[in-house]
Design an enzyme around this catalytic site. Structure first.
Site, short mmCIF file in Angstrom:
data_model
loop_
_atom_site.label_atom_id
_atom_site.label_comp_id
_atom_site.label_asym_id
_atom_site.label_seq_id
_atom_site.Cartn_x
_atom_site.Cartn_y
_atom_site.Cartn_z
N LYS A 175 0.88 -1.18 0.00
CA LYS A 175 0.00 0.00 0.00
C LYS A 175 0.92 1.23 0.00
CE LYS A 175 -1.70 3.03 2.28
NZ LYS A 175 -1.44 4.47 1.99
N GLU A 178 -0.43 7.55 -0.57
CA GLU A 178 -1.35 8.16 -1.56
C GLU A 178 -0.78 9.47 -2.13
OE1 GLU A 178 -1.63 7.80 1.62
OE2 GLU A 178 -2.99 9.21 2.60
N SER A 228 4.82 7.98 10.34
CA SER A 228 4.96 8.85 11.51
C SER A 228 4.65 8.06 12.79
CB SER A 228 4.02 10.03 11.38
OG SER A 228 2.70 9.56 11.35
N CYS A 283 13.85 10.14 7.66
CA CYS A 283 13.77 9.75 9.07
C CYS A 283 15.16 9.77 9.70
CB CYS A 283 13.13 8.39 9.22
SG CYS A 283 14.19 7.08 8.62
N GLU A 384 8.88 16.47 15.75
CA GLU A 384 9.45 16.24 14.43
C GLU A 384 8.91 17.28 13.45
OE1 GLU A 384 8.23 12.63 12.31
OE2 GLU A 384 10.27 12.43 11.55
P1 NAD Z 1 2.17 8.90 7.79
O1 NAD Z 1 2.18 8.23 9.10
O2 NAD Z 1 1.30 10.09 7.62
O3 NAD Z 1 1.72 7.88 6.64
C1 NAD Z 1 2.34 6.62 6.47
C2 NAD Z 1 1.34 5.64 5.88
O4 NAD Z 1 0.24 5.48 6.79
C3 NAD Z 1 0.75 6.12 4.55
O5 NAD Z 1 0.69 5.02 3.67
C4 NAD Z 1 -0.65 6.62 4.93
O6 NAD Z 1 -1.60 6.39 3.91
C5 NAD Z 1 -0.99 5.82 6.17
N1 NAD Z 1 -1.76 6.60 7.16
C6 NAD Z 1 -1.55 7.91 7.50
N2 NAD Z 1 -2.41 8.27 8.48
C7 NAD Z 1 -3.16 7.19 8.76
C8 NAD Z 1 -4.23 6.94 9.69
N3 NAD Z 1 -4.67 7.89 10.51
N4 NAD Z 1 -4.80 5.72 9.71
C9 NAD Z 1 -4.35 4.75 8.89
N5 NAD Z 1 -3.35 4.94 7.99
C10 NAD Z 1 -2.76 6.13 7.93
O7 NAD Z 1 3.68 9.25 7.42
P2 NAD Z 1 4.19 10.13 6.18
O8 NAD Z 1 3.87 11.56 6.43
O9 NAD Z 1 3.78 9.50 4.90
O10 NAD Z 1 5.77 9.91 6.30
C11 NAD Z 1 6.61 10.70 7.07
C12 NAD Z 1 6.90 10.05 8.41
O11 NAD Z 1 7.48 8.77 8.23
C13 NAD Z 1 7.88 10.83 9.26
O12 NAD Z 1 7.43 10.82 10.59
C14 NAD Z 1 9.16 10.03 9.13
O13 NAD Z 1 10.06 10.18 10.23
C15 NAD Z 1 8.63 8.65 9.06
N6 NAD Z 1 9.58 7.72 8.45
C16 NAD Z 1 10.19 6.83 9.29
C17 NAD Z 1 11.13 5.95 8.78
C18 NAD Z 1 11.84 5.01 9.71
O14 NAD Z 1 12.63 4.21 9.23
N7 NAD Z 1 11.61 5.04 11.00
C19 NAD Z 1 11.43 5.96 7.41
C20 NAD Z 1 10.76 6.87 6.60
C21 NAD Z 1 9.84 7.74 7.13
#
Ligand code: NAD
Length: 484
Positions: A175, A178, A228, A283, A384
């Site tokens: 997945k 988006e 996140s 990240c 963050e």
């Molecule tokens: P996000 O949490 O908003 O989204 C990640 C995924 O979760 C997406 O596919 C999204 O569709 C889904 N999602 C988002 N909100 C949701 C909800 N309420 N319910 C169900 N699904 C949901 O993260 P983002 O903004 O796409 O990415 C940035 C974040 O990812 C930053 O916090 C970054 O630090 C983190 N990140 C961490 C690593 C790591 O290795 N720890 C690597 C890359 C990114």
């Protein structure tokens, strides 16, 4: 001109979702809509899970070496399409083309590592655990797994998991985020040419509805999540409730400490890349710069000069050092943090708020930004931001820098620049984060080491890739035998 609509890939076919909710995909450098994506439904997920379940038994009984040969073919196909994938990635995500190339390279390295399955999936055996009794442990695939991934590495992150799940005999659903669905769609066009058995590898686009359908579906054995911290916690809790395996990697607030004995001239390029590469949307990005002792003034002067000299622009231009952030909504969020820093009385010494890029009036750009005299309890030092905003927290001693790191909550990565082996040892020994750079600004483990943090940055114990991932995707079956 009609914009392309990203389709799902289920059971070896490209299929449209029946969803009526469409999202826009943007070119963040130009601020233009370039594609659309349907936010998939529960029905789309159910179709994909059933296809993956049906494919499981035959795939699971295919010899590991034969499964690995599909990956060898995939690697070659990705090499042939290397540059076009990187360009799609930069076009929708905004990062500089060279970083996109690095991301595609790291994606391929995971395929290369996974092909070691015939060694890495081996179990173990011991004769005579009691009189005439022998014991063996076999690693067996579990079923259908899924990856839910973030927007900042749209090419690589699903491949921290997918090759390992497949090569160990599981079937898979991706997945994508988006916000950036085009890169994985491009990648799956190549996957489609490899001839995997139908249903072994699937992709469903969408947002929360798709995520919740994956979490609720009894046919899903486990979830690999990256995103996140609030979403990671949600995924972890829901997988506990529904009895699924889970690894959930979250957000970060990484501190980069610099000792007076560091070689500043040699360190500057990697320091700048740590904080501003991918516009601070990694990240592993540095978020807080922590000069220790009397290096502060010289470091800040040199760092600020280097940040000012960076060329910000379209990531597709080879001369660009920093691209835009991925969306206008995210640009506004980062701007909100700059306002917060000002309100908290941190000293804004480089202001990227009104940065303009010639010929790109609508791009989602921010200039490099630096706050000096940030205090550890300020929001800009705790939360963050995920943008090109550096907070400088001046520390008197190495111990202060270690304390600062260990009071963040997030514990993804930490870096130290020093010429002292003793300081380096103390640092790596005592700090909580689990990805450590010594004179390295981005402590990114390669595919054969585990990727993931601790504390609020990671929920679960098995991280991304590395050798341990073979455990996540297998169950160890123990057989105890006596032949009379
Ligand atoms: P996000 O949490 O908003 O989204 C990640 C995924 O979760 C997406 O596919 C999204 O569709 C889904 N999602 C988002 N909100 C949701 C909800 N309420 N319910 C169900 N699904 C949901 O993260 P983002 O903004 O796409 O990415 C940035 C974040 O990812 C930053 O916090 C970054 O630090 C983190 N990140 C961490 C690593 C790591 O290795 N720890 C690597 C890359 C990114």
């Amino acid at each position: 001109m009609a914009r392309p609509l990203m389709k799902n890939y289920i059971n070896g076919e490209w299929v449209e979702s029946n969803s009526t909710t469409l999202g826009d995909v943007w070119n963040p450098a130009k601020g233009e809509k370039i594609a659309q994506v349907a936010y998939g439904t529960k029905e789309d997920v159910d179709k994909a899970v059933r296809a993956a379940q049906q494919a499981f038994w035959e795939w699971r009984t295919t010899p590991p070496l034969t499964r690995a040969r599909y990956l060898f073919r995939l690697k070659e196909a990705f090499e042939e399409n290397f540059e076009p994938i990187a360009r799609t990635l930069t076009t929708e995500q905004g990062k500089c083309i060279d970083e996109a190339r690095g991301e595609v390279r790291r994606m391929i390295e995971n395929i290369e590592h996974a092909t070691g399955v015939t060694t890495l999936m081996c179990g173990y055996a011991l004769e005579d655990i009691a009189k005439d009794i022998d014991c063996t442990g076999h690693r067996q695939p579990v079923g259908v797994f899924a990856a839910i991934v973030p927007y900042n590495f749209p090419g690589m992150v699903p491949w921290w998991f997918l090759p390992y799940a497949l090569v160990t005999g599981n079937t898979f659903i991706v997945k994508p985020s988006e916000q950036v669905p085009m890169t994985q769609t491009h990648i799956f066009e190549i996957v489609d040419q490899i001839g995997f058995p139908e249903g072994v590898i699937n992709m469903v686009h969408g947002s929360k509805e798709v995520v919740n359908a994956l979490l609720d579906h009894p046919g899903i054995a486990g979830i690999s999540f990256v995103g996140s911290t609030p979403t990671a916690k949600y995924i972890y809790r829901r997988c506990g409730e529904t009895g699924k395996r889970v690894q959930a990697l979250g957000g970060a607030k990484n501190i980069v400490a610099v000792m007076p004995d560091a070689n500043l001239a040699a360190s500057m390029p990697s320091l700048i890349s740590s904080f501003y590469g991918c516009s601070g949307q990694r990240c592993l990005s540095g978020a807080i710069l922590a000069p220790v002792g009397d290096v502060a003034d010289e470091l800040i002067e040199k760092f600020t000069a280097a940040a000012k000299a960076m060329k910000v622009g379209d990531g597709l231009n080879e001369q660009t050092a920093m691209g835009p952030v991925a969306t206008e909504a995210h640009r506004k969020r980062v701007l909100g943090y700059i306002e917060k820093g000002i309100a908290e009385d941190a000293k804004l010494i480089l202001d990227g708020r009104n940065y303009r890029v010639k010929d790109y009036p609508n791009g989602f750009f921010l200039g490099p930004t630096i706050f000096d005299h940030v205090k550890p309890d300020m929001a800009i030092a705790r939360e963050e931001i995920f943008g090109p905003v550096v907070g400088i927290v001046r520390c008197k001693t190495l111990n202060d820098a270690i304390e600062l790191i260990n009071t963040r909550g997030f514990a993804n990565a930490a870096c130290l620049y020093t010429g002292s082996g003793a300081a380096a040892r103390e640092f790596k020994y005592r700090v909580k984060p689990s990805m450590i750079g010594i004179n390295i600004g981005i402590a990114a483990p390669m595919s054969f080491f585990p990727f993931g943090g601790a504390g609020q940055s990671m929920f679960g114990d098995i991280k991304g890739h590395g050798q341990e991932i073979f455990h996540f995707f297998t169950d160890t079956k123990v057989v105890i035998q006596r032949w009379l």
